[in-house]
Design an enzyme around this catalytic site. Structure first.
Site, mmCIF file in Angstrom:
data_model
loop_
_atom_site.group_PDB
_atom_site.id
_atom_site.type_symbol
_atom_site.label_atom_id
_atom_site.label_comp_id
_atom_site.label_asym_id
_atom_site.label_seq_id
_atom_site.Cartn_x
_atom_site.Cartn_y
_atom_site.Cartn_z
ATOM 1 N N ASP A 119 -6.608 -1.852 6.785
ATOM 2 C CA ASP A 119 -5.252 -1.715 7.368
ATOM 3 C C ASP A 119 -5.205 -1.116 8.499
ATOM 4 O OD1 ASP A 119 -4.900 -2.497 4.684
ATOM 5 O OD2 ASP A 119 -3.638 -0.671 4.149
ATOM 6 N N LYS A 130 -2.793 -7.304 0.706
ATOM 7 C CA LYS A 130 -2.384 -6.611 -0.641
ATOM 8 C C LYS A 130 -0.980 -6.021 -0.469
ATOM 9 C CE LYS A 130 -4.435 -2.460 1.243
ATOM 10 N NZ LYS A 130 -3.333 -1.561 1.282
ATOM 11 N N CYS A 149 -5.147 4.385 1.312
ATOM 12 C CA CYS A 149 -5.662 3.271 1.147
ATOM 13 C C CYS A 149 -7.235 3.174 1.219
ATOM 14 C CB CYS A 149 -5.281 2.116 1.950
ATOM 15 S SG CYS A 149 -3.309 1.563 1.595
HETATM 16 C C1 VGL Z 1 -0.996 2.867 3.207
HETATM 17 C C2 VGL Z 1 0.921 4.005 2.395
HETATM 18 C C3 VGL Z 1 1.548 2.922 2.069
HETATM 19 C C4 VGL Z 1 -2.404 2.707 3.774
HETATM 20 C C5 VGL Z 1 -0.436 1.510 2.795
HETATM 21 O O1 VGL Z 1 -2.761 1.910 4.292
HETATM 22 O O2 VGL Z 1 -2.960 3.767 3.687
HETATM 23 N N1 VGL Z 1 -0.357 3.910 2.894
HETATM 24 N N2 VGL Z 1 1.090 1.611 2.324
#
Ligand code: VGL
Ligand code: ZN
Length: 213
Positions: free
Chosen positions: A17, A115, A160
């Site tokens: 991410d 995702k 994540c």
């Molecule tokens: C994430 C919170 C919500 C992450 C993704 O990538 O850690 N955290 N969505």
């Protein structure tokens, strides 16, 4: 001198991410999040196999505080699958914030795994959604590709990256988090909890320097 680690054909770098919304100026900015970009670009060059994940939510996703009238970001609610932190709207499909950081440069990445695209379920892990039973397909991919060791870097360490590492380890992969190529959000004691969990599950931590050329 720090000991070096040899990276081979059955090793995977899983980059979690590294998106505009998780970097300073983004909608769910991780403090110092963009600092991981040059680190990750450099270590990715040491890996033959790289997979990128991309948080990819519909605009009315149930993990957004905006979908729960009267609730604020970073509060926790109970979803059918259990507790869920509510987030500011982020990484909405097709928006600029959902794009990878513009300086992330890993042209040889073999797979981009999206995702969090189901409205009703959040997905921190690259392997299982937050109901802990819906699979993303990544385990099958790694097994079919004959990959044995998983190294992780990216955002956010305490969400994540953490859940992805835990699931990789539980599935039997040797799992290592490249700690200085990650940054955390910090909700309550989430970063300390992450470190305790890694220690308890035999998830190794490494500095990026140990895998540089
Ligand atoms: C994430 C919170 C919500 C992450 C993704 O990538 O850690 N955290 N969505
Ligand atoms: Zn998200």
């Amino acid at each position: 001198m720090a000991s070096r680690i040899e990276i081979g054909d059955s090793d995977l770098l899983l980059v979690i991410d590294v998106q505009i919304d998780f970097c300073p100026g983004g909608r769910l900015a991780v403090p110092d999040g963009d600092a991981v970009v040059p680190q990750i670009n450099e270590i990715a060059g040491r890996f033959k196999h790289v997979v990128l994940t991309q948080d990819w939510h519909p605009r009315d996703h149930r993990s957004f505080a905006s979908a729960h009238p009267g609730r604020k970001p970073f509060e926790t609610v109970t979803m059918p699958y259990g507790p869920q932190v509510l987030w500011p709207d982020h990484c909405v499909q097709g928006t600029r914030g959902a794009e990878f950081h513009p300086d992330l440069s890993i042209p040889h990445a073999e797979l981009v795994l999206r995702k969090g695209f189901r409205r009703e379920i959040d997905s921190y892990s690259a392997f299982y959604e937050n109901d802990r039973s819906t699979r993303t397909g990544l385990l099958g991919y790694l097994r079919e590709r004959g990959l044995a060791r998983v190294f992780l870097a990216g955002l956010a360490l305490d969400y994540c990256v953490r859940y992805s590492a835990e699931d990789a380890a539980a599935a039997g992969f040797s799992t290592t988090v490249i700690r200085d190529a990650c940054r955390g959000i910090g909700v309550g004691g989430s970063i300390e909890e992450t470190d305790r969990s890694f220690a308890a599950r035999g998830i190794a931590s490494l500095e990026a320097a140990a895998i540089r050329a």
